[in-house]
Enzyme design. Structure first.
Site, PDB file in Angstrom:
ATOM      1  N   CYS A   3       9.728   7.562  11.606  1.00 59.34           N
ATOM      2  CA  CYS A   3       9.465   6.790  10.388  1.00 59.34           C
ATOM      3  C   CYS A   3       9.152   7.702   9.204  1.00 59.34           C
ATOM      4  CB  CYS A   3       8.310   5.828  10.609  1.00 59.34           C
ATOM      5  SG  CYS A   3       7.960   4.886   9.116  1.00 59.34           S
ATOM      6  N   ASP A  47       2.904   9.682  12.094  1.00 56.67           N
ATOM      7  CA  ASP A  47       3.302   8.904  10.920  1.00 56.67           C
ATOM      8  C   ASP A  47       2.093   8.348  10.188  1.00 56.67           C
ATOM      9  OD1 ASP A  47       5.442   7.586   9.277  1.00 56.67           O
ATOM     10  OD2 ASP A  47       4.187   5.880   9.831  1.00 56.67           O
ATOM     11  N   ASP A  73       6.169  21.196 -34.149  1.00 54.08           N
ATOM     12  CA  ASP A  73       6.277  20.941 -35.577  1.00 54.08           C
ATOM     13  C   ASP A  73       5.059  21.576 -36.234  1.00 54.08           C
ATOM     14  OD1 ASP A  73       7.057  19.646 -38.054  1.00 54.08           O
ATOM     15  OD2 ASP A  73       5.373  18.300 -37.691  1.00 54.08           O
ATOM     16  N   CYS A  96       7.579   7.009   6.406  1.00 53.33           N
ATOM     17  CA  CYS A  96       6.545   6.456   5.506  1.00 53.33           C
ATOM     18  C   CYS A  96       5.761   7.542   4.772  1.00 53.33           C
ATOM     19  CB  CYS A  96       5.574   5.576   6.295  1.00 53.33           C
ATOM     20  SG  CYS A  96       5.948   3.818   6.165  1.00 53.33           S
ATOM     21  N   ASP A 117       4.337  14.769 -34.489  1.00 55.99           N
ATOM     22  CA  ASP A 117       3.371  13.715 -34.798  1.00 55.99           C
ATOM     23  C   ASP A 117       3.871  12.335 -34.409  1.00 55.99           C
ATOM     24  OD1 ASP A 117       5.268  13.149 -36.696  1.00 55.99           O
ATOM     25  OD2 ASP A 117       4.061  13.778 -38.407  1.00 55.99           O
ATOM     26  N   ASP A 167       0.802  -1.229   0.000  1.00 53.96           N
ATOM     27  CA  ASP A 167       0.000   0.000   0.000  1.00 53.96           C
ATOM     28  C   ASP A 167       0.826   1.267   0.000  1.00 53.96           C
ATOM     29  OD1 ASP A 167       0.850   0.076   2.708  1.00 53.96           O
ATOM     30  OD2 ASP A 167      -0.891  -1.124   3.273  1.00 53.96           O
ATOM     31  N   CYS A 168       2.161   1.173  -0.066  1.00 55.64           N
ATOM     32  CA  CYS A 168       2.969   2.393  -0.141  1.00 55.64           C
ATOM     33  C   CYS A 168       4.311   2.075  -0.776  1.00 55.64           C
ATOM     34  CB  CYS A 168       3.169   3.019   1.241  1.00 55.64           C
ATOM     35  SG  CYS A 168       4.211   2.054   2.343  1.00 55.64           S
ATOM     36  N   THR A 212       3.480  20.824 -39.769  1.00 52.06           N
ATOM     37  CA  THR A 212       2.584  19.962 -40.534  1.00 52.06           C
ATOM     38  C   THR A 212       2.069  18.805 -39.689  1.00 52.06           C
ATOM     39  OG1 THR A 212       3.806  20.501 -42.538  1.00 52.06           O
ATOM     40  CG2 THR A 212       2.346  18.595 -42.634  1.00 52.06           C
ATOM     41  N   CYS A 246       6.741  -0.304   0.908  1.00 48.63           N
ATOM     42  CA  CYS A 246       6.477  -1.729   0.695  1.00 48.63           C
ATOM     43  C   CYS A 246       7.250  -2.225  -0.526  1.00 48.63           C
ATOM     44  CB  CYS A 246       4.986  -1.978   0.487  1.00 48.63           C
ATOM     45  SG  CYS A 246       3.948  -1.603   1.903  1.00 48.63           S
TER      46      CYS A 246
END
Length: 711
Positions: A363, A690, A407, A365, A604, A13-14, A409, A17
């Site tokens: 921490c 935290d 550019d 985190c 393009d 989840d972060c 064209t 991890c």
């Protein structure tokens, strides 16, 4: 011999991890090319001597769950099906992290209720039990992380603080600390799930089934099983199930789910359609041109997933900073514990308690996740609106661009020039001039060449065959036609070749002043005539340039066209122009702009590859073509100049979100550090510094999912 394998990893989840998992797997002998994608929940690795079971055991030791998906060649590692059964997530309230939170909440809540009627000695063991229950999974993960080379993890800090609090008789606070930590992890998981839902929503644009045309009629088949060259029927109201070309029928297509373009687009035979578009009113028969795993939707999803795995410069800096932050904070915590009794006169119990609180504040985190959470949300929000960016680094640079080079064209103009004037030299005819020029241009994909061939076809001319064709980039094309050497090139090339235009020189000047591009045709080194073409500016080009100007960005048009034509078009659009540029001249202009600050190049995606690569960031306006999606750092699928300003606005909104997140992460920790040392707050508010900050920055990042370009 190595084998590349893919796993789905649940529980990440972060960003920390991802780092922890990567470092742990690197310790396994016989494993290489480890890629962990947080948003896609994917782990990809090449195994030589290592066994898949070893990888899964190491993942499990860190508290995650790995499910093998399939083996893949290196190029296919990210092209998994988004309909895998493993992709179906459990409800957030039924995950392992949620169950642990409910258990701890019940134990702590029961202990507090009992404390109202029972003496502390009777409820103290219940607080200890809650602490012990939490320390089992968190402690196991802390030990696994320490063994894999990450001794300063949040789990280590939290377990140390909780054990220390229990030892000094603060079991109630220890229990609240572990409960808040578990609650924070659960909320992080919920927030990460919401971010992933934004990517999964792209997959939902694809219909599950398609009507494949057979000899006897039609049959309903899974859209994923459509193969190249299959013919499918798309009824009014249906979503287009594939990338393909219309063979029969006309209709208006709502492409907003894919490109963000709100106005339906008319399509007919020979024109391309994108998977995920909605057919408005007419039945279409569409020939499949890309397999399901390589259609527009699949490529967009793959690009977003890969982009969220790449790291922006700001993110890399914060990750390096966090490696020093935590050990440094632990030293500060130790100094508080050992030095405060002598310096500030605290008793040992107070210094130990406040030192443990500092440990929790240490921490990083929230700081580490502050950037990738915002980047992932920004990339997903852009993809849903037809703005594709290949990673946080490109997204960061786009908003910082001081100038943008275009550019002409196909980028600022429609890319569909038409012949407006045929001026043959004395003694020559229009038919001869056009026929010979068309012969030389056969086989060329350049827009001007297509315009000359289209005009010859419209006039019913028979184009003679050409032999030994060749081209001088940016100057001319040549070929032998009926034994004569015919050349079609720019006026500049004709002048350099010593060709005198005579009375046509004044005509050339007039045509160019009208904003027309003029090609000079030569035959055996003598003047054959002039061909004037006009490519109209896009309807949204002027508003797009104006929007960039309002954002404080300098816009410059780079073109190989002559100075008068370039100036005429640029004046109508309101931007600077550098004209008569050869390919190498464009690179020099890009380098000169880069010397003044970051520069973006918009082209393009086909003819401008060198300039796109040389610029700080390349943006393709290829309408979702393969080349546009693969060559540049970003692509505007809606194929509108205003999309470039939207990209800049998205980048700046994302970076503003990043700054807010960093301010929250650092500021909250700073406030709690001061209040902790002053004795105003204790252990459980410290853990809020935290987990609370982590949740706040994640929720703030999720706001970007609702980002919309200003009307």
């Amino acid at each position: 011999m190595s084998e590349k394998l893919v796993w789905r990893v649940e529980g990440m989840d972060c960003a920390s991890c991802v780092g922890s998992l990567t470092r742990a797997l690197e310790k396994i002998p016989g494993i290489a090319e480890i890629e962990v994608n947080l948003m896609a929940e994917r782990l990809t690795a090449s195994l030589s001597t290592a066994r898949p079971e070893e990888v899964e055991r190491q993942v499990a030791a860190l508290g995650f769950t790995a499910t093998a998906l399939h083996a893949a060649a290196p190029a296919e590692a990210h092209s998994h099906s988004h309909d895998d059964p493993a992709d179906a997530e459990k409800p957030w309230w039924a995950t392992g992290k949620a169950r642990l939170t409910w258990l701890l909440g019940g134990l702590v809540g029961a202990a507090y209720l009992l404390s109202l009627v029972l003496p502390p000695s009777a409820t103290y063991p219940l607080f200890l039990l809650a602490t012990a229950v939490a320390l089992v999974p968190f402690g196991r993960r802390a030990i696994a992380l320490a063994r894999s080379g990450n001794p300063f993890s949040i789990e280590t800090l939290m377990c140390t603080a909780a054990i220390g609090a229990a030892v000094i008789g603060a079991a109630e606070e220890a229990a609240v600390v572990v409960l808040l930590f578990a609650l924070g992890e659960m909320l992080e998981n919920v927030a990460a799930g919401r971010a992933r839902a934004g990517i999964r929503a792209l997959g939902a644009l694809m219909p599950r089934t398609a009507l494949r045309v057979t000899a006897g009629g039609t049959e309903e088949v899974p859209a994923a099983r459509l193969a190249v060259n299959d013919l499918v029927l798309v009824r009014p109201g249906d979503r287009v199930p594939c990338d393909g070309t219309i063979e029969e029928g006309r209709s208006a297509l709502d492409e907003s789910p894919v490109t963000g373009e709100s106005v339906p687009v008319a399509r007919g035979p020979g024109e391309t359609v994108r998977a995920g578009s909605i057919n408005a009113d007419g039945a279409l028969r569409v020939r499949v041109t890309h397999a399901a795993s390589d259609n527009t939707i699949a490529r967009i999803i793959r690009m977003v997933e890969e982009a969220t795995a790449s790291r922006a410069p700001t993110q890399r800096f914060i990750e390096r900073f966090s490696l020093w932050w935590t050990p440094g904070a632990m030293i500060v915590s130790l100094l508080v514990i050992l030095g405060a009794p002598f310096v500030a006169g605290w008793d040992w119990s107070t210094s130990l308690y406040r030192g443990l609180a500092v440990l929790l504040i240490a921490c990083p985190c929230a700081l580490v996740i502050s950037v990738p959470a915002a980047m992932a949300s920004g990339l997903s929000a852009g993809a849903r609106r037809g703005l594709l960016v290949k990673g946080g680094a490109a997204l960061e640079v786009i908003g910082a661009a001081r100038s943008i080079a275009f550019d002409k064209t196909g980028t600022l103009t429609e890319g569909r020039p038409r012949v407006t004037d045929l001026i043959p030299a004395e003694g020559r005819s229009e038919g001869e001039l056009l026929g010979l020029a068309a012969a030389v241009e056969q086989g060329s994909a350049h827009p001007l060449a297509r315009a000359i061939l289209a005009e010859a076809s419209a006039r019913g001319l028979t184009v003679p065959p050409a032999r030994e064709p060749s081209a001088t980039p940016g100057k001319s094309v040549q070929a032998d036609v009926a034994g004569r050497r015919v050349e079609v090139g720019s006026p500049r090339h004709a002048a350099e070749s010593g060709i005198a235009l005579g009375p046509l020189a004044a005509v050339l000047e007039r045509l160019e002043s009208e904003g027309k591009t003029v090609s000079v045709a030569l035959i055996d080194g003598a003047l054959l005539g002039l061909i004037a073409l006009r490519d109209e500016p896009r309807a949204d080009a002027a508003p797009g340039i104006a929007a960039l100007t309002a954002l404080g960005i300098r816009s410059v048009m780079l073109t190989g066209d002559n100075a008068r034509t370039g100036a005429a078009i640029a004046a109508g659009l309101g931007l600077e122009v550098k004209a008569e540029l050869l390919p190498e001249d464009k690179l020099r202009e890009i380098a000169a702009l880069k010397a003044l600050g970051p520069v973006a190049m918009v082209g393009d995606g086909i003819n401008d590859a060198p300039a796109l690569a040389t610029a700080s960031v390349g943006i393709a306006m290829g309408g979702g073509t393969d080349v546009a999606l693969e060559t540049a750092d970003a692509a505007v699928l809606k194929d509108r100049v205003t999309g470039v300003a939207e990209l800049v606005a998205l980048s700046r909104a994302t970076m503003a979100n990043v700054k807010q997140n960093v301010a929250v992460a650092v500021g909250l920790k700073g406030v709690f550090l001061v209040t902790t040392l002053l004795g105003i707050t204790g252990l459980w508010p410290a853990i809020l510094a935290d987990t609370g900050a982590t949740v706040l920055v994640t929720v703030n990042a999720l706001r970007l999912l609702r980002w919309k370009p200003e009307a």
